[in-house]
Design a protein around this motif. Structure first.
Motif, short mmCIF file in Angstrom:
data_model
loop_
_atom_site.label_atom_id
_atom_site.label_comp_id
_atom_site.label_asym_id
_atom_site.label_seq_id
_atom_site.Cartn_x
_atom_site.Cartn_y
_atom_site.Cartn_z
N UNK A 200 0.85 -1.18 0.00
CA UNK A 200 0.00 0.00 0.00
C UNK A 200 0.89 1.23 0.00
N UNK A 201 0.68 2.13 -0.96
CA UNK A 201 1.41 3.39 -0.97
C UNK A 201 0.79 4.32 0.06
N UNK A 202 1.61 4.86 0.95
CA UNK A 202 1.16 5.82 1.95
C UNK A 202 1.51 7.25 1.54
N UNK A 203 2.68 7.43 0.92
CA UNK A 203 3.15 8.72 0.40
C UNK A 203 3.81 8.44 -0.94
N UNK A 204 3.47 9.23 -1.96
CA UNK A 204 4.03 9.04 -3.30
C UNK A 204 4.81 10.28 -3.74
N UNK A 205 6.03 10.41 -3.21
CA UNK A 205 6.95 11.46 -3.63
C UNK A 205 6.48 12.86 -3.29
N UNK A 206 7.15 13.84 -3.78
CA UNK A 206 8.28 13.77 -4.71
C UNK A 206 9.63 13.56 -4.04
N UNK A 207 9.72 13.84 -2.73
CA UNK A 207 11.01 13.72 -2.03
C UNK A 207 11.29 12.27 -1.62
N UNK A 208 10.24 11.57 -1.20
CA UNK A 208 10.40 10.18 -0.79
C UNK A 208 9.06 9.47 -0.96
N UNK A 209 9.12 8.17 -0.96
CA UNK A 209 7.94 7.33 -1.06
C UNK A 209 7.87 6.51 0.21
N UNK A 210 6.68 6.36 0.77
CA UNK A 210 6.48 5.53 1.95
C UNK A 210 5.42 4.51 1.63
N UNK A 211 5.75 3.25 1.89
CA UNK A 211 4.85 2.15 1.59
C UNK A 211 4.65 1.28 2.81
N UNK A 212 3.51 0.66 2.87
CA UNK A 212 3.24 -0.36 3.90
C UNK A 212 3.34 -1.71 3.20
N UNK A 213 4.18 -2.59 3.73
CA UNK A 213 4.34 -3.95 3.22
C UNK A 213 3.81 -4.90 4.28
N UNK A 214 2.76 -5.63 3.97
CA UNK A 214 2.11 -6.50 4.96
C UNK A 214 2.16 -7.96 4.49
N UNK A 215 2.56 -8.84 5.40
CA UNK A 215 2.58 -10.28 5.11
C UNK A 215 1.17 -10.83 5.27
N UNK A 216 0.76 -11.62 4.31
CA UNK A 216 -0.58 -12.24 4.36
C UNK A 216 -0.58 -13.40 5.32
#
Length: 70
Positions: A54-70
């Motif tokens: 899941x993208x939480x922040x999409x740039x322009x300085x940085x990208x923050x994503x949530x990576x979740x194990x199913x």
């Protein structure tokens, strides 16, 4: 996990190590210096549908994503 602080030569391996340490239902935040599309393709190849992104922040300085194990 702030990937911006990890040397590029070991960045993906470090992220995979962090993902491997998660158990089902756990998640982590990943901060990247760019949109990590190549990494996401590798995650899809390695884990299939076992990791939800899941993208939480999409740039322009940085990208923050949530990576979740199913």
């Amino acid at each position: 996990l702030d990937a911006r602080l990890i040397p590029p030569a070991i960045r993906h391996a470090s992220i995979f190590g962090a993902l491997d340490s998660l158990t089902s239902g756990q998640a982590m935040a990943l901060v990247a210096p760019h949109d990590p599309k190549p990494l996401l393709a590798q995650i899809a190849d390695r884990y299939g549908e076992g990791v939800a992104v899941t993208y939480l922040v999409s740039g322009p300085e940085s990208w923050k994503l949530k990576l979740a194990r199913a």
